[in-house]
Motif scaffolding. Structure first.
Motif, PDB file in Angstrom:
ATOM      1  N   LEU A 154       0.817  -1.208   0.000  1.00  0.00           N
ATOM      2  CA  LEU A 154       0.000   0.000   0.000  1.00  0.00           C
ATOM      3  C   LEU A 154       0.855   1.265   0.000  1.00  0.00           C
ATOM      4  CD1 LEU A 154      -2.772   1.353   0.087  1.00  0.00           C
ATOM      5  CD2 LEU A 154      -2.689   1.185   2.588  1.00  0.00           C
ATOM      6  N   ASP A 155       1.902   1.291   0.806  1.00  0.00           N
ATOM      7  CA  ASP A 155       2.766   2.481   0.856  1.00  0.00           C
ATOM      8  C   ASP A 155       3.388   2.770  -0.511  1.00  0.00           C
ATOM      9  OD1 ASP A 155       2.224   2.942   3.516  1.00  0.00           O
ATOM     10  OD2 ASP A 155       4.014   1.899   4.246  1.00  0.00           O
ATOM     11  N   ASP A 156       3.799   1.725  -1.220  1.00  0.00           N
ATOM     12  CA  ASP A 156       4.394   1.904  -2.549  1.00  0.00           C
ATOM     13  C   ASP A 156       3.362   2.452  -3.538  1.00  0.00           C
ATOM     14  OD1 ASP A 156       6.774   0.878  -1.572  1.00  0.00           O
ATOM     15  OD2 ASP A 156       6.336  -1.162  -2.250  1.00  0.00           O
ATOM     16  N   VAL A 157       2.156   1.932  -3.480  1.00  0.00           N
ATOM     17  CA  VAL A 157       1.095   2.386  -4.386  1.00  0.00           C
ATOM     18  C   VAL A 157       0.753   3.844  -4.092  1.00  0.00           C
ATOM     19  CG1 VAL A 157      -1.330   2.085  -5.027  1.00  0.00           C
ATOM     20  CG2 VAL A 157       0.146   0.086  -4.778  1.00  0.00           C
ATOM     21  N   LEU A 158       0.628   4.181  -2.818  1.00  0.00           N
ATOM     22  CA  LEU A 158       0.319   5.568  -2.452  1.00  0.00           C
ATOM     23  C   LEU A 158       1.451   6.506  -2.857  1.00  0.00           C
ATOM     24  CD1 LEU A 158      -1.376   5.069   1.037  1.00  0.00           C
ATOM     25  CD2 LEU A 158      -2.472   5.575  -1.151  1.00  0.00           C
ATOM     26  N   ASP A 159       2.705   6.083  -2.672  1.00  0.00           N
ATOM     27  CA  ASP A 159       3.855   6.895  -3.098  1.00  0.00           C
ATOM     28  C   ASP A 159       3.805   7.136  -4.602  1.00  0.00           C
ATOM     29  OD1 ASP A 159       4.869   7.131  -0.554  1.00  0.00           O
ATOM     30  OD2 ASP A 159       6.361   5.540  -0.786  1.00  0.00           O
ATOM     31  N   ASP A 160       3.444   6.101  -5.363  1.00  0.00           N
ATOM     32  CA  ASP A 160       3.355   6.220  -6.818  1.00  0.00           C
ATOM     33  C   ASP A 160       2.252   7.202  -7.214  1.00  0.00           C
ATOM     34  OD1 ASP A 160       4.251   5.400  -9.425  1.00  0.00           O
ATOM     35  OD2 ASP A 160       2.366   4.279  -9.606  1.00  0.00           O
ATOM     36  N   LEU A 161       1.162   7.212  -6.476  1.00  0.00           N
ATOM     37  CA  LEU A 161       0.055   8.120  -6.771  1.00  0.00           C
ATOM     38  C   LEU A 161       0.394   9.572  -6.423  1.00  0.00           C
ATOM     39  CD1 LEU A 161      -2.953   5.980  -5.519  1.00  0.00           C
ATOM     40  CD2 LEU A 161      -2.399   6.535  -7.884  1.00  0.00           C
ATOM     41  N   LEU A 162       1.342   9.768  -5.538  1.00  0.00           N
ATOM     42  CA  LEU A 162       1.728  11.121  -5.122  1.00  0.00           C
ATOM     43  C   LEU A 162       2.789  11.741  -6.035  1.00  0.00           C
ATOM     44  CD1 LEU A 162       1.856  10.671  -1.249  1.00  0.00           C
ATOM     45  CD2 LEU A 162       0.105  11.862  -2.584  1.00  0.00           C
ATOM     46  N   LYS A 163       3.371  10.976  -6.915  1.00  0.00           N
ATOM     47  CA  LYS A 163       4.436  11.469  -7.784  1.00  0.00           C
ATOM     48  C   LYS A 163       3.994  12.527  -8.802  1.00  0.00           C
ATOM     49  CE  LYS A 163       7.499   7.502  -7.413  1.00  0.00           C
ATOM     50  NZ  LYS A 163       8.029   6.328  -8.095  1.00  0.00           N
ATOM     51  N   PRO A 164       2.905  12.302  -9.532  1.00  0.00           N
ATOM     52  CA  PRO A 164       2.548  13.290 -10.547  1.00  0.00           C
ATOM     53  C   PRO A 164       2.030  14.585  -9.931  1.00  0.00           C
ATOM     54  CG  PRO A 164       0.863  11.598 -10.426  1.00  0.00           C
ATOM     55  CD  PRO A 164       1.979  11.167  -9.522  1.00  0.00           C
ATOM     56  N   THR A 165       2.188  15.666 -10.674  1.00  0.00           N
ATOM     57  CA  THR A 165       1.651  16.950 -10.252  1.00  0.00           C
ATOM     58  C   THR A 165       0.140  16.949 -10.367  1.00  0.00           C
ATOM     59  OG1 THR A 165       3.641  17.947 -11.209  1.00  0.00           O
ATOM     60  CG2 THR A 165       1.874  19.443 -10.586  1.00  0.00           C
ATOM     61  N   LEU A 166      -0.368  16.266 -11.410  1.00  0.00           N
ATOM     62  CA  LEU A 166      -1.808  16.183 -11.641  1.00  0.00           C
ATOM     63  C   LEU A 166      -2.212  14.720 -11.691  1.00  0.00           C
ATOM     64  CD1 LEU A 166      -4.576  17.413 -12.368  1.00  0.00           C
ATOM     65  CD2 LEU A 166      -3.837  17.431 -14.753  1.00  0.00           C
ATOM     66  N   LEU A 167      -3.072  14.325 -10.757  1.00  0.00           N
ATOM     67  CA  LEU A 167      -3.623  12.982 -10.747  1.00  0.00           C
ATOM     68  C   LEU A 167      -5.082  13.077 -11.173  1.00  0.00           C
ATOM     69  CD1 LEU A 167      -3.445   9.954 -10.046  1.00  0.00           C
ATOM     70  CD2 LEU A 167      -4.109  10.572  -7.704  1.00  0.00           C
ATOM     71  N   ILE A 168      -5.417  12.419 -12.278  1.00  0.00           N
ATOM     72  CA  ILE A 168      -6.787  12.429 -12.787  1.00  0.00           C
ATOM     73  C   ILE A 168      -7.409  11.088 -12.439  1.00  0.00           C
ATOM     74  CG2 ILE A 168      -8.237  12.556 -14.844  1.00  0.00           C
ATOM     75  CD1 ILE A 168      -5.899  14.109 -16.181  1.00  0.00           C
ATOM     76  N   ILE A 169      -8.451  11.136 -11.620  1.00  0.00           N
ATOM     77  CA  ILE A 169      -9.188   9.928 -11.260  1.00  0.00           C
ATOM     78  C   ILE A 169     -10.541  10.031 -11.938  1.00  0.00           C
ATOM     79  CG2 ILE A 169     -10.126   8.515  -9.400  1.00  0.00           C
ATOM     80  CD1 ILE A 169      -8.029   9.811  -7.539  1.00  0.00           C
ATOM     81  N   ASP A 170     -10.804   9.149 -12.870  1.00  0.00           N
ATOM     82  CA  ASP A 170     -12.037   9.195 -13.657  1.00  0.00           C
ATOM     83  C   ASP A 170     -12.975   8.095 -13.185  1.00  0.00           C
ATOM     84  OD1 ASP A 170     -13.926   9.689 -15.554  1.00  0.00           O
ATOM     85  OD2 ASP A 170     -12.736   9.007 -17.261  1.00  0.00           O
TER      86      ASP A 170
END
Length: 170
Positions: A154-170
């Motif tokens: 989970l920590d790795d997945v959350l870290d990966d989601l925090l990397k981009p400046t813009l996260l688009i969740i559709d």
């Protein structure tokens, strides 16, 4: 330019990591000759060709890494079809100042009005402006988060989601 000198110049450009300038060399040399450009003007154009190519390469890489399902642009959105949507407000969002202010944008509306198109359009604009973007469908994100609980990543997945400046969740 003598063939031996040209070959040395090409080799030097590659050695210096100016891999985009090398393919432009012949056309720029010809241009410089036709226009009677001096050495400084020629070198300026050679450097500009390298810079432009690097920007295009970086933009292409950011678009690829964003995992957008398709390339859609804000300018292509059919505002006439949805008159209740404030075109001016959407285009202001396209200026991306919300990213600099670390603000969120939530697109809410009925089905089939183009929320995905607008979100992707913002993502494309952000990639073009040099921001890192990540697109993910909500269902896939939930599956990924749930699976990460099972395999303790989970920590790795959350870290990966925090990397981009813009996260688009559709």
């Amino acid at each position: 330019m003598a063939s031996e000198e040209r070959d040395r110049l090409l080799e030097n450009l590659r050695h210096l990591g100016l891999r985009h300038a090398a393919p432009s060399l012949d056309s720029l040399l010809q241009q410089a000759s036709l226009l009677g450009l001096g050495l400084e003007a020629f070198l300026t154009r050679l450097c500009e060709a390298e810079i432009l190519a690097r920007k295009e390469t970086a933009q292409t890489r950011r678009l690829r890494e964003a995992h957008l399902p398709e390339i859609l642009r804000l300018d292509d959105y059919d505002f006439a079809r949805y008159p209740f949507l404030d075109r001016e407000h959407v285009m202001r969002l396209g200026e991306l100042s919300f990213l600099d202010r670390c603000e969120s944008v939530v697109l809410i509306g009925p089905s089939s009005v183009g929320k995905t198109h607008l979100a992707i359009g913002l993502g494309v604009r952000a990639c073009q402006a040099g921001y890192h973007v990540r697109y993910v469908r909500a269902y896939e994100l939930l599956k990924q988060l749930y699976a990460s609980l099972a395999d303790d990543t989970l920590d790795d997945v959350l870290d990966d989601l925090l990397k981009p400046t813009l996260l688009i969740i559709d």
